[in-house]
Design a protein around this motif. Sequence first.
Motif, PDB file in Angstrom:
ATOM      1  N   GLU A 233       0.847  -1.185   0.000  1.00 10.40           N
ATOM      2  CA  GLU A 233       0.000   0.000   0.000  1.00 10.40           C
ATOM      3  C   GLU A 233       0.882   1.233   0.000  1.00 10.40           C
ATOM      4  O   GLU A 233       2.082   1.154   0.289  1.00 10.40           O
ATOM      5  CB  GLU A 233      -0.939   0.005   1.209  1.00 10.40           C
ATOM      6  CG  GLU A 233      -0.221  -0.103   2.542  1.00 10.40           C
ATOM      7  CD  GLU A 233      -1.166  -0.322   3.708  1.00 10.40           C
ATOM      8  OE1 GLU A 233      -2.389  -0.271   3.505  1.00 10.40           O
ATOM      9  OE2 GLU A 233      -0.675  -0.540   4.824  1.00 10.40           O
ATOM     10  N   ASP A 234       0.317   2.351  -0.345  1.00 11.51           N
ATOM     11  CA  ASP A 234       1.097   3.584  -0.410  1.00 11.51           C
ATOM     12  C   ASP A 234       1.670   3.920   0.959  1.00 11.51           C
ATOM     13  O   ASP A 234       0.974   3.854   1.981  1.00 11.51           O
ATOM     14  CB  ASP A 234       0.229   4.743  -0.913  1.00 11.51           C
ATOM     15  CG  ASP A 234      -0.217   4.540  -2.359  1.00 11.51           C
ATOM     16  OD1 ASP A 234       0.483   3.803  -3.081  1.00 11.51           O
ATOM     17  OD2 ASP A 234      -1.252   5.114  -2.751  1.00 11.51           O
ATOM     18  N   ALA A 235       2.955   4.285   0.962  1.00 11.20           N
ATOM     19  CA  ALA A 235       3.633   4.596   2.215  1.00 11.20           C
ATOM     20  C   ALA A 235       3.274   5.997   2.688  1.00 11.20           C
ATOM     21  O   ALA A 235       2.864   6.859   1.921  1.00 11.20           O
ATOM     22  CB  ALA A 235       5.140   4.471   2.027  1.00 11.20           C
ATOM     23  N   ARG A 236       3.430   6.221   4.009  1.00 10.20           N
ATOM     24  CA  ARG A 236       3.289   7.552   4.596  1.00 10.20           C
ATOM     25  C   ARG A 236       4.087   7.538   5.892  1.00 10.20           C
ATOM     26  O   ARG A 236       4.773   6.562   6.194  1.00 10.20           O
ATOM     27  CB  ARG A 236       1.824   7.899   4.831  1.00 10.20           C
ATOM     28  CG  ARG A 236       1.101   7.015   5.830  1.00 10.20           C
ATOM     29  CD  ARG A 236      -0.384   7.339   5.879  1.00 10.20           C
ATOM     30  NE  ARG A 236      -1.025   6.654   6.979  1.00 10.20           N
ATOM     31  CZ  ARG A 236      -2.321   6.351   7.003  1.00 10.20           C
ATOM     32  NH1 ARG A 236      -3.080   6.667   5.981  1.00 10.20           N
ATOM     33  NH2 ARG A 236      -2.841   5.738   8.050  1.00 10.20           N
ATOM     34  N   GLY A 237       4.010   8.627   6.658  1.00  8.25           N
ATOM     35  CA  GLY A 237       4.875   8.765   7.817  1.00  8.25           C
ATOM     36  C   GLY A 237       4.799   7.634   8.821  1.00  8.25           C
ATOM     37  O   GLY A 237       5.810   7.228   9.378  1.00  8.25           O
ATOM     38  N   ASN A 580       9.399   6.602   0.759  1.00  4.14           N
ATOM     39  CA  ASN A 580       7.970   6.735   0.454  1.00  4.14           C
ATOM     40  C   ASN A 580       7.573   6.168  -0.900  1.00  4.14           C
ATOM     41  O   ASN A 580       6.388   6.166  -1.251  1.00  4.14           O
ATOM     42  CB  ASN A 580       7.550   8.202   0.547  1.00  4.14           C
ATOM     43  CG  ASN A 580       7.488   8.682   1.996  1.00  4.14           C
ATOM     44  OD1 ASN A 580       7.320   7.879   2.914  1.00  4.14           O
ATOM     45  ND2 ASN A 580       7.627   9.978   2.195  1.00  4.14           N
ATOM     46  N   LEU A 581       8.559   5.703  -1.656  1.00  4.93           N
ATOM     47  CA  LEU A 581       8.280   4.986  -2.899  1.00  4.93           C
ATOM     48  C   LEU A 581       8.490   3.495  -2.714  1.00  4.93           C
ATOM     49  O   LEU A 581       8.630   2.747  -3.694  1.00  4.93           O
ATOM     50  CB  LEU A 581       9.174   5.522  -4.023  1.00  4.93           C
ATOM     51  CG  LEU A 581       8.965   6.994  -4.408  1.00  4.93           C
ATOM     52  CD1 LEU A 581       9.987   7.422  -5.452  1.00  4.93           C
ATOM     53  CD2 LEU A 581       7.549   7.210  -4.927  1.00  4.93           C
ATOM     54  N   ALA A 582       8.542   3.052  -1.461  1.00  9.29           N
ATOM     55  CA  ALA A 582       8.738   1.629  -1.124  1.00  9.29           C
ATOM     56  C   ALA A 582      10.045   1.096  -1.682  1.00  9.29           C
ATOM     57  O   ALA A 582      10.138  -0.066  -2.094  1.00  9.29           O
ATOM     58  CB  ALA A 582       7.561   0.792  -1.608  1.00  9.29           C
ATOM     59  N   ALA A 583      11.075   1.940  -1.692  1.00  9.71           N
ATOM     60  CA  ALA A 583      12.378   1.549  -2.219  1.00  9.71           C
ATOM     61  C   ALA A 583      13.459   1.850  -1.189  1.00  9.71           C
ATOM     62  O   ALA A 583      13.278   2.667  -0.286  1.00  9.71           O
ATOM     63  CB  ALA A 583      12.677   2.288  -3.520  1.00  9.71           C
ATOM     64  N   CYS A 589      16.993  -1.551  -3.720  1.00 12.79           N
ATOM     65  CA  CYS A 589      15.906  -2.526  -3.639  1.00 12.79           C
ATOM     66  C   CYS A 589      14.580  -1.786  -3.815  1.00 12.79           C
ATOM     67  O   CYS A 589      14.395  -0.724  -3.203  1.00 12.79           O
ATOM     68  CB  CYS A 589      15.966  -3.225  -2.287  1.00 12.79           C
ATOM     69  SG  CYS A 589      14.564  -4.268  -1.887  1.00 12.79           S
ATOM     70  N   PRO A 590      13.628  -2.254  -4.641  1.00 17.94           N
ATOM     71  CA  PRO A 590      13.689  -3.489  -5.435  1.00 17.94           C
ATOM     72  C   PRO A 590      14.569  -3.318  -6.672  1.00 17.94           C
ATOM     73  O   PRO A 590      14.781  -2.202  -7.140  1.00 17.94           O
ATOM     74  CB  PRO A 590      12.223  -3.702  -5.841  1.00 17.94           C
ATOM     75  CG  PRO A 590      11.662  -2.310  -5.897  1.00 17.94           C
ATOM     76  CD  PRO A 590      12.344  -1.537  -4.812  1.00 17.94           C
ATOM     77  N   SER A 591      15.060  -4.439  -7.195  1.00 17.56           N
ATOM     78  CA  SER A 591      15.960  -4.384  -8.341  1.00 17.56           C
ATOM     79  C   SER A 591      15.543  -5.421  -9.379  1.00 17.56           C
ATOM     80  O   SER A 591      14.800  -6.361  -9.076  1.00 17.56           O
ATOM     81  CB  SER A 591      17.399  -4.648  -7.886  1.00 17.56           C
ATOM     82  OG  SER A 591      17.505  -5.925  -7.281  1.00 17.56           O
ATOM     83  N   ALA A 592      16.023  -5.221 -10.572  1.00 19.31           N
ATOM     84  CA  ALA A 592      15.763  -6.196 -11.635  1.00 19.31           C
ATOM     85  C   ALA A 592      16.575  -7.464 -11.381  1.00 19.31           C
ATOM     86  O   ALA A 592      17.636  -7.426 -10.739  1.00 19.31           O
ATOM     87  CB  ALA A 592      16.128  -5.598 -12.991  1.00 19.31           C
ATOM     88  N   VAL A 593      16.073  -8.574 -11.868  1.00 19.73           N
ATOM     89  CA  VAL A 593      16.821  -9.835 -11.789  1.00 19.73           C
ATOM     90  C   VAL A 593      17.063 -10.339 -13.206  1.00 19.73           C
ATOM     91  O   VAL A 593      16.380  -9.918 -14.152  1.00 19.73           O
ATOM     92  CB  VAL A 593      16.067 -10.894 -10.952  1.00 19.73           C
ATOM     93  CG1 VAL A 593      15.891 -10.402  -9.525  1.00 19.73           C
ATOM     94  CG2 VAL A 593      14.705 -11.213 -11.554  1.00 19.73           C
ATOM     95  N   ASP A 594      18.034 -11.224 -13.353  1.00 18.09           N
ATOM     96  CA  ASP A 594      18.384 -11.650 -14.707  1.00 18.09           C
ATOM     97  C   ASP A 594      17.364 -12.637 -15.264  1.00 18.09           C
ATOM     98  O   ASP A 594      16.558 -13.225 -14.531  1.00 18.09           O
ATOM     99  CB  ASP A 594      19.812 -12.218 -14.770  1.00 18.09           C
ATOM    100  CG  ASP A 594      20.011 -13.433 -13.883  1.00 18.09           C
ATOM    101  OD1 ASP A 594      19.104 -14.296 -13.834  1.00 18.09           O
ATOM    102  OD2 ASP A 594      21.075 -13.546 -13.244  1.00 18.09           O
ATOM    103  N   ASP A 595      17.411 -12.814 -16.555  1.00 16.81           N
ATOM    104  CA  ASP A 595      16.425 -13.649 -17.255  1.00 16.81           C
ATOM    105  C   ASP A 595      16.459 -15.089 -16.793  1.00 16.81           C
ATOM    106  O   ASP A 595      15.430 -15.775 -16.786  1.00 16.81           O
ATOM    107  CB  ASP A 595      16.644 -13.563 -18.768  1.00 16.81           C
ATOM    108  CG  ASP A 595      16.271 -12.191 -19.325  1.00 16.81           C
ATOM    109  OD1 ASP A 595      15.475 -11.496 -18.668  1.00 16.81           O
ATOM    110  OD2 ASP A 595      16.782 -11.826 -20.395  1.00 16.81           O
ATOM    111  N   ALA A 596      17.634 -15.580 -16.392  1.00 19.22           N
ATOM    112  CA  ALA A 596      17.742 -16.977 -15.946  1.00 19.22           C
ATOM    113  C   ALA A 596      16.922 -17.211 -14.681  1.00 19.22           C
ATOM    114  O   ALA A 596      16.258 -18.245 -14.544  1.00 19.22           O
ATOM    115  CB  ALA A 596      19.210 -17.331 -15.706  1.00 19.22           C
ATOM    116  N   GLN A 597      16.969 -16.230 -13.764  1.00 15.95           N
ATOM    117  CA  GLN A 597      16.168 -16.359 -12.548  1.00 15.95           C
ATOM    118  C   GLN A 597      14.681 -16.339 -12.871  1.00 15.95           C
ATOM    119  O   GLN A 597      13.898 -17.114 -12.305  1.00 15.95           O
ATOM    120  CB  GLN A 597      16.505 -15.228 -11.576  1.00 15.95           C
ATOM    121  CG  GLN A 597      17.858 -15.347 -10.908  1.00 15.95           C
ATOM    122  CD  GLN A 597      18.139 -14.165 -10.006  1.00 15.95           C
ATOM    123  OE1 GLN A 597      18.552 -13.102 -10.470  1.00 15.95           O
ATOM    124  NE2 GLN A 597      17.909 -14.333  -8.712  1.00 15.95           N
TER     125      GLN A 597
END
Length: 611
Positions: A233-237, A580-583, A589-597
């Motif tokens: 859900e959207d983050a806040r304080g 506040n962007l959940a990062a 994080c969050p990050s991309a993962v490779d195609d094999a995963q």
Amino acid sequence: MDNAKRTVTCGDLRASDVGKTVILNGWVHRTRELGGLTFILLRDRYGITQVVVGDKASDAVKQTAATLKSEYCVAIQGTVAARGEKDVNKDMPTGEIEIEAEDIEIFTTAETLPFSIDEVRQKDGTIVLPNEDLRLKYRYLDLRRKPMQEHIILRSKVTFAVREYLTRQGFLEIETPTFIKSTPEGARDYLVPSRVHPGKFYSLPQSPQLYKQLLMVSGFDKYFQIARCYRDEDARGDRQPEFTQIDMEMSFTNREEVLETTEGMMRHVFKETLGYELPVHFDRIAWTDAFDRFGTDKPDLRFGMEMQDAAFMAGLSDFNAFKAGAANADPAIERHKRSAVKALVVKGAAEKYSRKMIEALEAKAKIYKAKGLAWMKVDASGKFEGGISKFFAGKEADILPKLGAAAGDLLLFVADEKWQLACTALGAVRSQLGKELNLYTPGDEFHFAWIIDFPYFAWNEDENKWETEHHMFTLPQKKYWDTLESDPGSVKGDLYDLVLNGYELASGSMRINDPALQQRIFKIVGYTNERAQKAFGFLVTAFKYGAPPHGGIAPGLDRLVMLMCHEDSIHEVIAFPKNNLAASPMDDCPSAVDDAQLKDLHITCTEREAD
């Protein structure tokens, strides 16, 4: 230095230790040169100790000391010496002594910091902090700051005190799964793809709700867990994607016992960690009364200034807004279905609040969908002036005694055809005034209250159906069981919220343990037997095998510690929070993962966020 391991911490030494040879480990907080002497403030989480490199020090020690910079990690060996009487620092616990350095070993050096670890204060005493994303990017440095260390230490003490109290009360700490079945309730789930079950997903728990109820069926009558929870859900304080709650459940209990147990736990926590005495019992306020008096179901009770019913004023003038707000004021109609004219009397504020300041309050009310904020002042002679005063001129004797108003007061009003909207809008103004005027009662630093007698159902106008206010496993109060289907809007739930200083700290309820009653609730909210079985079948099935009466509560640990620290954001009491962007700027994080995963997980991404 043959052995660089510390023998004491930087917060240990006192005048009684003079003459001892000690080894300190820590970070260089600050250095300064004075009269041929080098002074080093050495810091660890326990405190700060002053080290002096003087004439007695060897050339090697002097040379090493000259190279030290902020945040170098070092070991210093030396003798504890008393400071001269004029040099004692009464603001430091170690301020009566200093260390005469005999050896210095540099463990590691430090590059120029992206921001200062030492506090930077403005003239008014407020601390100047770097941008939050910069703090989060270098969180390991931010955590070195004294306020952050104090917050994390307090959090640890609070967690220990919770475990200590509940264990003494016979509770068992039991872990529940973090990979669970996704259920259609609450916020969006965080999903985890299964490699061995293609196309299927685990869900991270929004709470251990269903599992703690299953533990009650299992015969563990007192359960608790310092539970990690996840909500997309959207983050806040006071909210973020991953958080921690003090999850509790009890069997063969009732609301009174749950409330008293929680009160006892909070008393223990505050006494053990802050030395603060809470009352034996907290205030209890019915949901409708909370809205009527404070405009919210999480009122800040550190100050009074309660809202009042001003519907009687509609009959004293032709002010149309009040007439519309007073319509359908029949007390036989449920209060949350009635129209309303709500008033606030702000004592002695007539001179303090200009028209511009009142317009700012009106803007606050409009955020909560109020059509406006009516106002007038009571002048020194007791007459109305400004705002809507022309509609009520000469009616002072009919109005002032009923509202408890007098010369010098500011009167504020919100009227609406919807009672809850009027209450909420003026309640937001009340909260704003509490901050602006510092209306808080001295000594009432932490004011708890229970909100009880909530409506069980809420009408969803968009979907044209009933929904539960809390969750579908909450027990309706027994006196409403016969009218669940015929009059859902009047049903009160056996549920309760704990609020502190204007924040909801915990929600809980007694639970349904009768499968037949549970099926009735499912049906009212539009769940077919098939849908209910698919979503919650394992719980419903468990209840067929002798489920005890049970109930519980789940105070938010992050929010509790935030309030104990007098902070406005739970980010200040979590070691590694998301922004506040959940990062997380620190580890991307969050990050991309490779195609094999992705291939192993049987997942194809249709679109990717640009790096």
